[in-house]
Design a protein around this motif. Sequence first.
Motif, PDB file in Angstrom:
ATOM      1  N   ALA A  90      81.816  61.604   2.991  1.00 41.98           N
ATOM      2  CA  ALA A  90      81.576  62.368   1.761  1.00 41.98           C
ATOM      3  C   ALA A  90      80.140  62.182   1.277  1.00 41.98           C
ATOM      4  N   ALA A  93      77.839  64.202   3.535  1.00 38.61           N
ATOM      5  CA  ALA A  93      77.974  65.627   3.223  1.00 38.61           C
ATOM      6  C   ALA A  93      77.225  65.948   1.931  1.00 38.61           C
ATOM      7  N   GLU A  97      74.155  68.539   1.467  1.00 39.13           N
ATOM      8  CA  GLU A  97      74.156  69.582   0.449  1.00 39.13           C
ATOM      9  C   GLU A  97      72.908  69.500  -0.427  1.00 39.13           C
ATOM     10  N   PRO A 138      84.792  67.933   8.713  1.00 41.39           N
ATOM     11  CA  PRO A 138      85.464  68.742   7.684  1.00 41.39           C
ATOM     12  C   PRO A 138      84.667  68.809   6.377  1.00 41.39           C
ATOM     13  N   GLU A 139      84.020  67.700   5.999  1.00 42.90           N
ATOM     14  CA  GLU A 139      83.167  67.705   4.804  1.00 42.90           C
ATOM     15  C   GLU A 139      81.975  68.635   4.995  1.00 42.90           C
ATOM     16  N   ARG A 141      81.865  71.181   6.935  1.00 41.79           N
ATOM     17  CA  ARG A 141      82.384  72.555   6.902  1.00 41.79           C
ATOM     18  C   ARG A 141      82.497  73.045   5.454  1.00 41.79           C
ATOM     19  N   ARG A 142      82.932  72.165   4.550  1.00 44.62           N
ATOM     20  CA  ARG A 142      83.032  72.548   3.139  1.00 44.62           C
ATOM     21  C   ARG A 142      81.641  72.865   2.565  1.00 44.62           C
ATOM     22  N   VAL A 143      80.650  72.057   2.938  1.00 46.25           N
ATOM     23  CA  VAL A 143      79.269  72.339   2.504  1.00 46.25           C
ATOM     24  C   VAL A 143      78.839  73.696   3.062  1.00 46.25           C
ATOM     25  N   HIS A 144      79.092  73.916   4.332  1.00 45.31           N
ATOM     26  CA  HIS A 144      78.757  75.183   4.976  1.00 45.31           C
ATOM     27  C   HIS A 144      79.378  76.355   4.229  1.00 45.31           C
ATOM     28  N   ASP A 145      80.665  76.241   3.934  1.00 48.03           N
ATOM     29  CA  ASP A 145      81.363  77.345   3.272  1.00 48.03           C
ATOM     30  C   ASP A 145      80.813  77.624   1.874  1.00 48.03           C
ATOM     31  N   ARG A 146      80.319  76.591   1.193  1.00 45.33           N
ATOM     32  CA  ARG A 146      79.737  76.798  -0.132  1.00 45.33           C
ATOM     33  C   ARG A 146      78.397  77.523  -0.080  1.00 45.33           C
TER      34      ARG A 146
END
Length: 149
Positions: A90, A93, A97, A138-139, A141-146
């Motif tokens: 986390a 990530a 970000e 997975p973390e 990926r969440r940054v990517h999606d944002r």
Amino acid sequence: MFFCSSGSEANDTQVKLVWYMNNALGRPRKKKIISRLRAYHGVTVAAASLTGLPNNHLDFDLPIAGILHTACPYHYRFAQAGESEEDFAARLAGELEELIRREDPDTVAAFIAEPVIGCRRRDRAAANILSGGDEGLPEIRRVHDRWTR
């Protein structure tokens, strides 16, 4: 499908495809690529720039413009005291970000993750390698999606 003679050439091709795509989509500023420190991507100019081994850059004026590096996902060596693997992932990530925000999301085109990480002291070589370190994907990926538009 695109065939290449080496991993270095394949990584150079990825860089060119990302740049080409963003030019074709009318986003000429969206060219920066983020790689990880201690990751190894090859020896051609673009691939060596993606390689996160600063000593490999010294005598070659690398990395080229637009190549950025973020933290190495090696929990054993780089976790803070008492930091769990989940908390470590986390934190990394979050650092990724923050790098995207600082550089301007409209200029960041890609993130490249290499599952083989040079783990020798002081970035001397990639001869000693660490496989893994992808608990944080997975973390990421969440940054990517944002930030993906």
